[in-house]
Design an enzyme around this catalytic site. Structure first.
Site, PDB file in Angstrom:
ATOM      1  N   CYS A 187      30.107   1.118  11.786  1.00 47.19           N
ATOM      2  CA  CYS A 187      29.396  -0.397  11.513  1.00 47.19           C
ATOM      3  C   CYS A 187      28.075  -0.235  12.565  1.00 47.19           C
ATOM      4  CB  CYS A 187      30.338  -1.496  11.863  1.00 47.19           C
ATOM      5  SG  CYS A 187      30.883  -1.439  13.329  1.00 47.19           S
ATOM      6  N   THR A 241       0.851  -1.121  -0.114  1.00 48.21           N
ATOM      7  CA  THR A 241      -0.212   0.045  -0.291  1.00 48.21           C
ATOM      8  C   THR A 241       0.543   1.364  -0.195  1.00 48.21           C
ATOM      9  OG1 THR A 241      -1.632  -1.112   1.356  1.00 48.21           O
ATOM     10  CG2 THR A 241      -1.973   1.198   1.107  1.00 48.21           C
TER      11      THR A 241
END
Ligand code: PLP
Length: 373
Positions: free
Chosen positions: A317, A233
């Protein structure tokens, strides 16, 4: 202590005033834009208006814009498409691509595709001659980012497009960092696929689009939204916010470039030992990457953080820890430099006063390290 945010390339400050305006516009508009009743049709029209504005921002037609959950999905879609239409072949990418490209080509490599990585030079861009030399009759795709997220250097995209066209090869460019920061005209550039992320210009996270000239294999399958290319949607709110953030971002670039120039001038005048990573004359107006000769990235980032200044080494990271920058390592093959380089990325709330504070803190830390005063 005032917060100073110079990490716009990771994610821009949000344009919350635009969010408020869009909320007002959508109040009471809860219908699914795919529903056939008039409430649904009204929302479909709103979505179409947003799509048209977004298409105009890169000078293309609305049919070429496929909404996605962001840059990662848009990049993945391209490689998924390649995997479904070819069984093998050569894919050329640069060695400084985002993980959403790099990790996907690792999968393709295991699937039998031949991956060729072009090295960027010390200026931070790829060499066009080297790229052309690597093309064979088996080359099926070239994927080179418009501008890199850590150093901001712009690649010769127009020339790459011409080469791709000459050899009849598909060309994908990750334009996530460059979008609305520099001119991108799809009528002039021979790009087949381009990926965009909306949080880089102050719109919502987990939203973006893929520009595609042709019908592409869907990665997400279901109700057939986005012309069958991406089910789910539609997120009208995010599409409207993105469409409203375009002009404000484009118009802020003059100010942002002035801030970047001021930052560099001020850094020189404070006698901090530094070098710029990459060719600053060929870079985006909002990003600069600095090698601090005497200061380790980890130390500088922590020091700035406790002083309420937020920047990145460009290579945090998942755990949030800092490693040497792979991009700087790839450019200079110098581990010391890679561990002492920081990305500063400026935005609409950056001021000279804030920059003065940042530079003063950097100079103070360097003086401490060198026992100067
Ligand atoms: N490509 C580049 C160059 C990026 O900088 C980023 C975001 O860090 C992405 C892709 C991924 O975009 P998103 O966060 O919307 O998935």
């Amino acid at each position: 202590m005032e917060k100073i945010y110079l990490d716009y390339a990771a994610s821009s400050l949000k344009h919350f005033n635009i969010y408020q305006e869009v909320i007002k516009k959508l109040e009471g508009e809860y219908a699914n834009p795919s529903s056939s009743h008039s409430l649904g049709k009204k929302n479909y029209r709103l979505l179409t208006t947003a799509r048209e504005k977004i298409a105009n921002s890169i000078n293309t037609k609305k049919e070429n814009i496929i909404f996605t959950s962001g840059g990662t999905e848009a990049n993945n879609m391209v490689f998924n498409h390649i995997k479904t239409i070819y069984n093998s072949g050569d894919i050329i990418i640069s060695n400084i691509e985002h993980p959403s490209v790099n990790e996907y080509v690792n999968i393709l490599k295991n699937d039998g595709f031949n991956i060729i990585k072009i090295k960027v030079n010390k200026n931070g861009s790829i060499d066009i001659k080297e790229l052309e030399n690597k093309i064979t009759k088996n080359t099926i795709l070239i994927s080179v980012m418009f501008a890199n997220n850590e150093i901001g250097v712009i690649n010769p995209i127009e020339e790459i497009g011409e080469i791709a066209k000459k050899h009849n090869i598909l060309f994908h460019s990750d334009i996530v960092q460059a979008y609305c920061k520099t001119d991108i005209d799809m009528e002039k550039l021979n790009i087949d696929f381009a990926s965009v992320s909306s949080h880089k210009i102050g719109a919502t996270n987990n939203f973006g689009f893929l520009y595609t000239k042709t019908k592409i294999t869907p990665l997400i399958i279901g109700g057939g939204q986005e012309n069958g290319m991406r089910s789910g949607t539609s997120d009208i709110f995010s599409a409207l916010v993105l469409s409203e953030c375009i002009d404000i971002t484009k118009n802020s670039m003059k100010h942002i470039k002035e801030m970047k120039d001021y930052f560099l001038k001020k850094l020189s005048s404070e006698n901090v030992s530094f070098l710029i990573n990459g060719d600053v004359t060929k870079s985006l107006p909002n990003i600069v990457n600095i090698y601090f000769v005497n200061i380790q990235s980890q130390r500088l980032l922590s020091y700035l953080d406790i002083n309420n200044i937020f920047v990145s080494a460009g290579s945090a990271c998942k755990s949030g820890s800092i490693r040497e920058s792979k991009i700087i390592l790839n450019m200079f093959n110098d581990i010391k430099r890679a561990g002492r380089s920081i990305r500063f990325s400026f935005g609409f709330d950056t001021t000279k006063e804030k920059i003065d504070i940042v530079i003063e803190k950097i100079a103070t830390l360097e003086n401490k390290i060198l026992n100067r005063g």
